[in-house]
Every structure is written in structure tokens, then in C-alpha cells.
Design an enzyme around this catalytic site. Structure first.
Site: not given
Ligand code: GDP
Ligand code: IMO
Ligand code: MG
Length: 424
Positions: A13, A16, A40-41, A223
Site C-alpha cells: 500500500d 504503487k 488493491g492498487h 504487496q
Molecule cells: P498500492 O497498493 O501500493 O497501489 O497502494 P494503495 O492504493 O493500496 O494505497 C495507497 C493510497 O494512498 C491510495 O489511496 C492512493 O490514492 C493514496 N496515495 C498515493 N500517493 C499519495 C500521496 O502522495 N499523497 C496522498 N495523500 N495519497 C496518496
Molecule cells: P498491495 O499490492 C498490504 C497482507 C495481508 C496479510 C498478509 C497475508 O495493495 O500493496 P494474504 O491474503 O496475502 O495471504 O495475507 O499480507 N497483504 C497486504 N497488505 N497491501 C497488499 O497488497 C497486501 N497483500 C497482502 O494484510 O497481513
Molecule cells: Mg494496496
């Protein structure tokens, strides 16, 4: 033209999806090579927000080829929902291709994920309960069902019958739960296979050709480094290899094609699920970061645990991924929260100072973070359009992180949108 790997440097999270979407405007191909719909991206384009789980974040550009490699575990129901959802919003998925070797998440994997978590009780991993672990277990056990099988009804029915009945023995006799209706599953999943078969293509070949012909190729990590099965905080990890090396096995290409590895980090640290987190905050500052950064899981909606930036973790990520650069997101979230702490090393109970992240949880349990305090900054950073416009104290914080991590910080995020990314 270049071949670039994007990896999460912390516990996932890190943003990416946003960085991939930005870089994909210039890319010919975007490839996912590990994980499944535990990812979840989030991609924000104007007022539109897309939460992608399996489909590469390059999909918003109609000319970009989006590939799902053999290392991904594919829930066919979820990817079809995702395709339908995107198409309903006018996003074409015609450029999507899925490798025939990718393993299929079956309903028994999802059921077993929940049951094994329940059985673990208070030592649960906190998985996303999407069947990820059990699917990778079958892959390693060599009884998995692959995308090629799903797309061939007779083959699929035979394999699913065999493995489904075996799984039902485990479900009923080990866990004492109700069995899965294998025939109903075969009927349902055969239809998914029919719909998805048009996307099947050898991703190893496509990726190799793209790399060799000088195309702009991006590997979209899922991840994060600390969730890697080998290099993460085992057993509180996922069941795949999110580190840069996973790109090779999960796509079917050799490491020599890769030019750059960009690590994505947040300006602080978060984690969902259970497991160690040395710089975790349990006070109002932690709550403030969670509220201001909207730190709630993209997939499960769970509140994310929050804490200070941990340079020990990022140095680990620099080493195990061979990072050539870092992108630091969410610097805007830290604005106005006061002075900031950064973890520079760990101190063991016997007084030893550790600069490298320990290999085991037992050693980690003996460690406490050593912090340096850095002056905070304030003001609305989200409107900054160039790095120079950031407050001096903010730039000093970024310089400090760069010095501690030993890797150039090439981008800084000041908001979730495409434009809110400052090149340095
Ligand atoms: P990922 O799994 O690495 O793609 O990240 P996620 O989408 O799960 O979580 C990142 C969250 O931070 C999302 O809600 C993005 O929209 C938000 N985000 C990404 N970059 C920034 C930033 O520079 N500032 C803020 N405030 N939010 C950001
Ligand atoms: P993105 O790509 C954050 C974590 C779960 C749990 C552990 C194992 O959005 O960054 P699983 O269901 O994979 O067997 O769970 O890994 N986990 C993540 N945490 N971002 C993710 O993906 C994750 N994918 C798995 O919360 O701790
Ligand atoms: Mg994510």
C-alpha cells in the site's frame, strides 16, 4: 527505452498503483507477476478513482499492453468483475493477456484460507481471506489448477473433480466444516473459463519480445518487501515473492533484461494484518496519520496500523531488491503534525546496535527502534507542482531519509492524483 521494476518497499500500500499509472503514460507494456486479488492498487485520474486488484494499473491507457504472468494467482470471478466494471466505465480491456501457467484460485482455497485463520486463533496472520496462501500451497504441492486447464472444459472438470474431492476431505475431516459442492463449482467455473480464454497468451514470450525490441516495459509489483515469503517478517507474510527477483520467476524472463528497480515507500510506515511493526504508533499521532492519510485497506477496508518512517526497513528493501531509486509518497499527510521521528537503527536488549533488519522474528522481538527527531513542516503541500516549491523543512526531511536509506529519492508524492508527483 527501459525495463523498469516497481516494488513495494514496506508492507504494501505504498502507492504503487499511482506510480505505475504515471509511468504507464510512456510505457508500451505493464506486467503483474506476483500475488492476486489480495492487492488493491488505487489509481486516481481526475475525479475518477479506480481500485485495481488483478488488472495491471496500465489499463487506463488503451494502447498499453497489460500482462498477467505465471506467478499471479487468478480468481476468475474477481477478474471478470474487474473487466466488467472497467468496461462499464469506458475502459477497454482488449489489451489484457494472461499466462496459461497462472494458477486459479478455487472456492476451496478461499474456504480453507478462512478456516486455517480461524484455527490459528490469536496467532492468525490476518490474511485478506482471498485464498492466496492455499492456492500457492497447491501450486507448490503440484496439484493446482492452471489457467490453461480452466480454459479447457474437459480437462478442467477432470482436475477440479479430483482436487475438489480431496479438499473436501480436509474441509470436513480436519476442520469439521461443510463440503464445497464440487459439481456446482465446475459448472460455474467452466463458464468463467469460456469468457476468459480469449485473453490467454504466453506472457514469458510477450515480455521477452517487448524487452528485446527496446519497448518501454514496467513490472508492477504487488504487496511489499516485508511481505515476501523469504525476505519478509515470516510467518506474517504473503505466500509469494513481491521482491524484484519475483518478477523473473513470475513472468518468465531473466534478470539481465532489467535496467532499473524503483522502490515505492510512504513518508511514514503502515501495515495491515498482524505481525511485528517496530515503529508502530499507538497514540494520537498514529490516529492522526491514519485519518489524514485515509489509511484503510483498499481490499478489506481494515484500518491500517501506522508508524514512523523506518530506515532499517528501507535499507533492507534497497539491498534485497537492488533498488536504483525510491519514490516517497504521502509527504503531504505529514504536514502539520509537528516534529517527526525517523528510525535510524535498532538496539537489541544486550545493547548491540543493528543497522540491518534482522532475519527472524525472535531477533526482532529483542529490538527497539533508535529514533532521530527531525523538524516538522506545515502548509498545504498538495498544490505544489515542483519539488522546489516544497517547504525547506520538508526538503530537509526528504534529504534525511535519502541519506539514511542510501538510495536516491527520485520522486515525492503530495497527493493521490497523477499530477501530484514531484520529480526530483
Ligand atoms: P498500492 O497498493 O501500493 O497501489 O497502494 P494503495 O492504493 O493500496 O494505497 C495507497 C493510497 O494512498 C491510495 O489511496 C492512493 O490514492 C493514496 N496515495 C498515493 N500517493 C499519495 C500521496 O502522495 N499523497 C496522498 N495523500 N495519497 C496518496
Ligand atoms: P498491495 O499490492 C498490504 C497482507 C495481508 C496479510 C498478509 C497475508 O495493495 O500493496 P494474504 O491474503 O496475502 O495471504 O495475507 O499480507 N497483504 C497486504 N497488505 N497491501 C497488499 O497488497 C497486501 N497483500 C497482502 O494484510 O497481513
Ligand atoms: Mg494496496
Amino acid at each position: 527505452m527501459s525495463v523498469r521494476v516497481i516494488v513495494g518497499s514496506q508492507w504494501g500500500d505504498e502507492g504503487k498503483g499511482k506510480i505505475i499509472d504515471i509511468l504507464a503514460s510512456r510505457a508500451d507494456v505493464v506486467i503483474r507477476s506476483a500475488g492476486g486479488n489480495n492487492a488493491g492498487h488505487t489509481v486516481k485520474n481526475g475525479d475518477e478513482v479506480y481500485k485495481l486488484r488483478l488488472i495491471p494499473s496500465g489499463i487506463l491507457y488503451p494502447k498499453t499492453l497489460c500482462l498477467i504472468g505465471s506467478g499471479v494467482v487468478l480468481d476468475p470471478k474477481v477478474i471478470l468483475e474487474e473487466i466488467d466494471g472497467l468496461q462499464a466505465r469506458g475502459v477497454t480491456c482488449e489489451n489484457l493477456r494472461i499466462d496459461p501457467r497462472a494458477h486459479i484460485i478455487m472456492p476451496w482455497h478461499i474456504a480453507l484460507d478462512g478456516m486455517s485463520e480461524k484455527m490459528r486463533g490469536s496467532s492468525e496472520i490476518g490474511t485478506t481471506k482471498r485464498g492466496i496462501g492455499p492456492c500457492y500451497m497447491d501450486k507448490a504441492e503440484r496439484c493446482g489448477i492452471r489457467f490453461y486447464d480452466l480454459a479447457h472444459p474437459e480437462l478442467f472438470a477432470k482436475k477440479a473433480k479430483e482436487v475438489g474431492e480431496l479438499k473436501n476431505l480436509i474441509i470436513t475431516k480436519v476442520y469439521g466444516e461443510a463440503p464445497v459442492d464440487v459439481d456446482a463449482v465446475i459448472a460455474e467455473y467452466t463458464e468463467y473459463g469460456k469468457r476468459l480464454s480469449k485473453y490467454m497468451a504466453d506472457v514469458s514470450v510477450l515480455a521477452y519480445e517487448a524487452c528485446k525490441s527496446g519497448k518501454e516495459v514496467l513490472f508492477e509489483g504487488a504487496q511489499g518487501t516485508l511481505l515476501d515469503l523469504d525476505m519478509g517478517t515470516y510467518p506474517y507474510v504473503t505466500s509469494s515473492h513481491p521482491i524484484s527477483g519475483g518478477v523473473c520467476t513470475g513472468t518468465g524472463i531473466g534478470p539481465t533484461v532489467v535496467d532499473d528497480v524503483l522502490g515505492i515507500a510512504k513518508a511514514y510506515t503502515t501495515r495491515v494484518g498482524k505481525g511485528p511493526f517496530p515503529t508502530e504508533l499507538f497514540d494520537e499521532t498514529g490516529d492522526l496519520i491514519r485519518e489524514r492519510g485515509f489509511e484503510f485497506g483498499t481490499v478489506t477496508g481494515r484500518p491500517r496500523r501506522t508508524g514512523w518512517f523506518d530506515a532499517v526497513i528501507i535499507r533492507h528493501a534497497v539491498r534485497v531488491n537492488g533498488l536504483t531509486g525510491l519514490a516517497v509518497n504521502k509527504i503531504d499527510t505529514l504536514s502539520g503534525i509537528g516534529d517527526l521521528k525517523v528510525c535510524v537503527a535498532y538496539k537489541k536488549s544486550d545493547g548491540t546496535i543493528l543497522k540491518d533488519f534482522p532475519a527472524t522474528l525472535e531477533e526482532l522481538a529483542e529490538c527497539e527502534p533508535i529514533y532521530e527527531t527531525v523538524k516538522g513542516f506545515s502548509g498545504d503541500l498538495s498544490t505544489c507542482t515542483s519539488y522546489d516549491q516544497l517547504p525547506e523543512d520538508c526538503k530537509a526531511y526528504i534529504n534525511k531519509l535519502e541519506e539514511l536509506c542510501g538510495c536516491p529519492i527520485k520522486m515525492v508524492g503530495v497527493g493521490p492524483s497523477r499530477e501530484q508527483n514531484l520529480e526530483r
